[in-house]
Write an enzyme that holds these catalytic residues in place. Structure first.
Site, PDB file in Angstrom:
ATOM      1  N   GLU A 188      -7.038  38.938  66.334  1.00 16.70           N
ATOM      2  CA  GLU A 188      -6.017  39.984  66.249  1.00 16.70           C
ATOM      3  C   GLU A 188      -5.316  40.015  64.890  1.00 16.70           C
ATOM      4  OE1 GLU A 188      -3.533  39.524  69.716  1.00 16.70           O
ATOM      5  OE2 GLU A 188      -5.239  39.661  71.077  1.00 16.70           O
ATOM      6  N   ASN A 229     -12.083  38.767  66.308  1.00 22.21           N
ATOM      7  CA  ASN A 229     -11.926  39.211  67.691  1.00 22.21           C
ATOM      8  C   ASN A 229     -10.635  40.012  67.841  1.00 22.21           C
ATOM      9  OD1 ASN A 229     -12.770  38.910  70.577  1.00 22.21           O
ATOM     10  ND2 ASN A 229     -10.843  37.790  70.777  1.00 22.21           N
ATOM     11  N   HIS A 265      -9.847  44.779  76.953  1.00 24.33           N
ATOM     12  CA  HIS A 265      -8.719  44.927  77.880  1.00 24.33           C
ATOM     13  C   HIS A 265      -8.437  46.421  78.037  1.00 24.33           C
ATOM     14  CE1 HIS A 265      -7.887  40.670  78.016  1.00 24.33           C
ATOM     15  NE2 HIS A 265      -7.774  40.611  76.704  1.00 24.33           N
ATOM     16  N   GLU A 294     -13.254  39.565  76.445  1.00 23.68           N
ATOM     17  CA  GLU A 294     -12.102  39.370  77.337  1.00 23.68           C
ATOM     18  C   GLU A 294     -11.954  40.544  78.298  1.00 23.68           C
ATOM     19  OE1 GLU A 294      -8.488  38.429  75.177  1.00 23.68           O
ATOM     20  OE2 GLU A 294      -9.577  37.395  73.577  1.00 23.68           O
ATOM     21  N   ASP A 296     -11.276  43.072  81.075  1.00 24.59           N
ATOM     22  CA  ASP A 296     -10.655  43.374  82.364  1.00 24.59           C
ATOM     23  C   ASP A 296     -10.195  44.829  82.318  1.00 24.59           C
ATOM     24  OD1 ASP A 296      -8.273  43.214  80.839  1.00 24.59           O
ATOM     25  OD2 ASP A 296      -7.715  41.279  81.665  1.00 24.59           O
TER      26      ASP A 296
END
Length: 377
Positions: A188, A229, A265, A294, A296
């Protein structure tokens, strides 16, 4: 063989897109794929693989695709919930430490390292024939208070901060040398305005810190694949463009960067960018491998049938992009059961983001992932 996987992936994409769009999706913004109610999947092309998907775990189905299927692991749940532990072992062939490899967990007191929980995860993975993703060597969050307080007070100056960061990366990557197949080295580093994030790293060390951490990580563990990432970079947008430019420059400077990680996400209420594959392909054209790291798909609570099937569509879009790409090597969900999801604690009024519900029951999202993997295999 990789070629086989790509050809199979094309069939997956065609079949699943037909099944999802056949019900008549509502209009979505340009570049977006709308939420789609109805059964998932419903096309005849998927029916032939239904029984195979129902009888096999995600891990078994992914094996034939050449892609790793992973989950983030809550170490407290792993230690205390037998059902959770059984699912981690049986459903996935890759695991990521949700928290225990972050700096605040590894060195809460300066000079005192606690590798115990992270070592337990690595040992669990080895016992169950799983690979381990390292997360994360550098981030602006979950830093130890002795570090952030020291920087804020001026007790830690720029030169010392750089040395501390270098030491941290050599210590952590060195400790796990040979045990991690992918490291999220820089996490990030670009903000939502597509600019380098204004963190203590940028403020005190300048933009060159990004190249430095990759070089240090490569020296500490030469065989690990090193990733940059971030979230909100799954499709084509300004933030993903900024990463493309950054990676291109890092490659030109001969920085040892090997992978681009798209966190995934997502939120049902925002729709989904249907251009994920195009985004993946352009990073692969730079010579990188790619991974969804990651994944979801949260929703505004309470759940209903429409939201759950829209969620399945979100998972499927990213999975299809990975299966169709030539060098997308892993697909990791950020937890697999709503029982231990991070989402409700961060996004007020939202939740139900995972493949399984709070009682470990399969949701339409799990079934969509399972059936897509069955077709790809």
């Amino acid at each position: 063989m990789k070629v086989t996987r790509v050809v199979a992936g094309a069939a997956v994409a065609a079949a699943v897109l037909v099944s999802l769009n056949a019900t008549g999706a509502p209009a979505a913004p340009a570049g977006k794929v709308a939420a789609v109610p109805g059964s998932v999947p419903g096309a005849a092309a998927l029916t032939a693989q239904q029984s195979a998907a129902d009888s096999k775990t995600l891990r078994e189905l992914a094996k034939r695709t050449g892609m790793k299927i992973g989950t983030a692991v809550d170490m407290g749940a792993l230690a205390n919930d037998a059902t959770y532990k059984q699912h981690v072992a049986s459903e996935f062939n890759s695991v990521t430490a949700e928290n225990v490899m972050k700096w605040s967990e590894l060195e809460p007191t300066r000079g005192t390292l606690n590798f115990g929980p992270a070592d337990e995860l690595v040992a669990f993975a080895k016992a169950n024939g799983q690979s381990v993703r390292g997360h994360t060597l550098l981030w602006h969050n979950q830093l130890p208070t002795w570090l952030t307080d020291g920087v804020a007070s001026g007790d830690i100056d720029s030169a010392e901060l750089r040395q501390l960061l270098r030491q941290h990366i050599f210590t952590v990557a060195g400790h796990f040398r040979g045990k991690i197949y992918q490291w999220d080295v820089a996490n990030e580093v670009i903000d939502d305005n597509a600019q380098l994030r204004n963190t203590i790293w940028l403020q005190k060390l300048g933009p060159g810190y990004i190249a430095d951490v990759f070089r240090w990580a490569h020296q500490a563990d030469p065989k690990a694949k090193l990733y940059i990432n971030d979230y909100n970079v799954e499709g084509l947008n300004a933030k993903a463009d900024a990463y493309y430019a950054l990676v291109k420059q890092l490659k030109a400077d001969r920085v040892p960067i090997h992978g681009f990680g798209m966190q995934g996400h997502l939120g049902v209420q925002y729709g989904f960018d249907g251009r994920a594959l195009a985004n993946v392909q352009r990073f692969e054209a730079l010579g990188l491998e790619t991974s969804f790291t990651e994944v979801d798909v949260r929703m505004i609570m309470p759940t209903d049938n429409t939201k759950l099937h829209a969620q399945a569509n979100g998972y499927s879009i990213l999975l299809r992009a990975c299966l169709l790409a030539k060098r997308c090597v892993s697909f990791t969900v950020w937890g697999f059961t709503d029982k231990y999801s991070w989402v409700p604690g961060v996004f007020e009024g939202e939740g139900a983001a995972n493949l399984l519900d709070e009682n470990f029951g399969q949701k339409p999202a799990y079934q969509a992932v399972s059936q897509t993997l069955a077709l790809a295999g």
